[in-house]
Design a protein around this motif. Structure first.
Motif, mmCIF file in Angstrom:
data_model
loop_
_atom_site.group_PDB
_atom_site.id
_atom_site.type_symbol
_atom_site.label_atom_id
_atom_site.label_comp_id
_atom_site.label_asym_id
_atom_site.label_seq_id
_atom_site.Cartn_x
_atom_site.Cartn_y
_atom_site.Cartn_z
ATOM 1 N N LEU A 192 0.796 -1.223 0.000
ATOM 2 C CA LEU A 192 0.000 0.000 0.000
ATOM 3 C C LEU A 192 0.833 1.279 0.000
ATOM 4 N N ILE A 193 2.104 1.189 0.344
ATOM 5 C CA ILE A 193 2.957 2.380 0.440
ATOM 6 C C ILE A 193 3.791 2.486 -0.830
ATOM 7 N N HIS A 194 3.562 3.555 -1.581
ATOM 8 C CA HIS A 194 4.277 3.817 -2.828
ATOM 9 C C HIS A 194 5.287 4.916 -2.558
ATOM 10 N N ALA A 195 6.560 4.630 -2.807
ATOM 11 C CA ALA A 195 7.611 5.588 -2.464
ATOM 12 C C ALA A 195 8.576 5.791 -3.624
ATOM 13 N N MET A 196 9.061 7.021 -3.734
ATOM 14 C CA MET A 196 10.165 7.347 -4.637
ATOM 15 C C MET A 196 11.338 7.716 -3.738
ATOM 16 N N ILE A 197 12.502 7.135 -4.026
ATOM 17 C CA ILE A 197 13.670 7.350 -3.175
ATOM 18 C C ILE A 197 14.833 7.814 -4.032
ATOM 19 N N ASN A 198 15.269 9.065 -3.816
ATOM 20 C CA ASN A 198 16.479 9.565 -4.469
ATOM 21 C C ASN A 198 17.685 8.965 -3.757
ATOM 22 N N ILE A 199 18.602 8.401 -4.516
ATOM 23 C CA ILE A 199 19.772 7.732 -3.965
ATOM 24 C C ILE A 199 21.017 8.574 -4.223
ATOM 25 N N TYR A 200 21.801 8.749 -3.175
ATOM 26 C CA TYR A 200 23.071 9.456 -3.245
ATOM 27 C C TYR A 200 24.144 8.483 -2.770
ATOM 28 N N THR A 201 24.882 7.883 -3.708
ATOM 29 C CA THR A 201 25.875 6.876 -3.322
ATOM 30 C C THR A 201 27.014 7.535 -2.561
ATOM 31 N N LYS A 202 27.635 6.739 -1.688
ATOM 32 C CA LYS A 202 28.692 7.257 -0.823
ATOM 33 C C LYS A 202 30.061 7.210 -1.481
ATOM 34 N N PHE B 249 10.509 -5.377 -3.388
ATOM 35 C CA PHE B 249 9.974 -4.053 -3.071
ATOM 36 C C PHE B 249 10.180 -3.039 -4.198
ATOM 37 N N ILE B 250 11.110 -3.310 -5.091
ATOM 38 C CA ILE B 250 11.526 -2.320 -6.082
ATOM 39 C C ILE B 250 10.802 -2.528 -7.400
ATOM 40 N N LEU B 251 10.090 -1.493 -7.836
ATOM 41 C CA LEU B 251 9.424 -1.522 -9.132
ATOM 42 C C LEU B 251 10.386 -1.104 -10.240
ATOM 43 N N ASN B 252 11.151 -0.038 -9.989
ATOM 44 C CA ASN B 252 12.108 0.479 -10.965
ATOM 45 C C ASN B 252 13.311 1.073 -10.254
ATOM 46 N N ASN B 253 14.482 0.908 -10.855
ATOM 47 C CA ASN B 253 15.710 1.534 -10.378
ATOM 48 C C ASN B 253 16.294 2.286 -11.565
ATOM 49 N N CYS C 169 22.031 9.981 -7.761
ATOM 50 C CA CYS C 169 22.648 9.032 -8.689
ATOM 51 C C CYS C 169 21.621 8.073 -9.271
ATOM 52 N N TYR C 170 20.645 7.687 -8.440
ATOM 53 C CA TYR C 170 19.597 6.756 -8.847
ATOM 54 C C TYR C 170 18.267 7.249 -8.283
ATOM 55 N N LEU C 171 17.196 6.784 -8.891
ATOM 56 C CA LEU C 171 15.852 7.043 -8.390
ATOM 57 C C LEU C 171 15.144 5.703 -8.303
ATOM 58 N N LEU C 172 14.784 5.317 -7.092
ATOM 59 C CA LEU C 172 14.076 4.060 -6.866
ATOM 60 C C LEU C 172 12.587 4.322 -6.782
ATOM 61 N N GLU C 173 11.812 3.483 -7.448
ATOM 62 C CA GLU C 173 10.362 3.478 -7.284
ATOM 63 C C GLU C 173 10.038 2.173 -6.571
ATOM 64 N N CYS C 174 9.423 2.272 -5.398
ATOM 65 C CA CYS C 174 9.210 1.098 -4.555
ATOM 66 C C CYS C 174 7.781 1.028 -4.035
ATOM 67 N N TYR D 219 19.939 8.817 1.124
ATOM 68 C CA TYR D 219 18.688 8.850 0.352
ATOM 69 C C TYR D 219 17.818 10.011 0.790
ATOM 70 N N LYS D 220 16.844 10.318 -0.073
ATOM 71 C CA LYS D 220 15.772 11.257 0.237
ATOM 72 C C LYS D 220 14.486 10.554 -0.159
ATOM 73 N N LEU D 221 13.560 10.442 0.784
ATOM 74 C CA LEU D 221 12.330 9.682 0.592
ATOM 75 C C LEU D 221 11.160 10.600 0.253
ATOM 76 N N THR D 222 10.350 10.186 -0.717
ATOM 77 C CA THR D 222 9.099 10.846 -1.046
ATOM 78 C C THR D 222 8.019 9.778 -1.094
#
Length: 136
Positions: free
Chosen positions: A63-73, A90-94, A102-107, A128-131
């Protein structure tokens, strides 16, 4: 080069890839055999790469749809990519992106507890930054 009929075929197949060739032909004003020949040509030319299903994530309990901006270390992303492969459920798209991150995860997640655990594990690999998506 694709003509108008090819584009209509692609449009109809994107709506319903299980349509019969007879039904497809009727929708694009061809015989079923002519439609099948066109589809085969589109497949042979690589325009149609495959067929897939679209699952209703909510009915699957996510039920929880999230977009996560990824900032690699680090500039080496192997550990992050290995982590992502292990989290496929959990991951629909990377998406590898330019700009902010660097990446945008759709989960999709079944609960906030599972999301929280995912983020804690992710934080060992990257910042990361979560939306959270409220509605479509």
């Amino acid at each position: 080069m694709l003509d108008h009929t090819d584009m209509r075929i692609l449009e109809e197949l994107s709506k319903n890839s299980r349509i019969t060739m007879k039904e497809l032909g009727e929708k694009v004003h061809l015989t079923g055999q002519a439609a099948a020949t066109r589809v085969a040509k589109l497949e042979d030319n690589g325009v149609i790469e495959g067929y897939t299903i679209k699952m209703n994530q909510e009915k699957l309990g996510c039920l929880i749809h999230a977009m996560i901006n990824i900032y690699t270390k680090s500039p080496h992303h192997d550990s992050y990519l290995s982590f992502i492969k292990a989290q496929k459920s959990f991951i629909l798209n990377n998406y590898k992106i330019s700009g902010d991150g660097c990446y945008l995860l759709e989960c999709k997640f079944p609960s906030y507890e599972v999301l929280n655990q995912f983020l804690e594990d992710l934080n060992q690999q990257a910042n990361y930054k979560l939306t959270i998506i409220i509605s479509k």
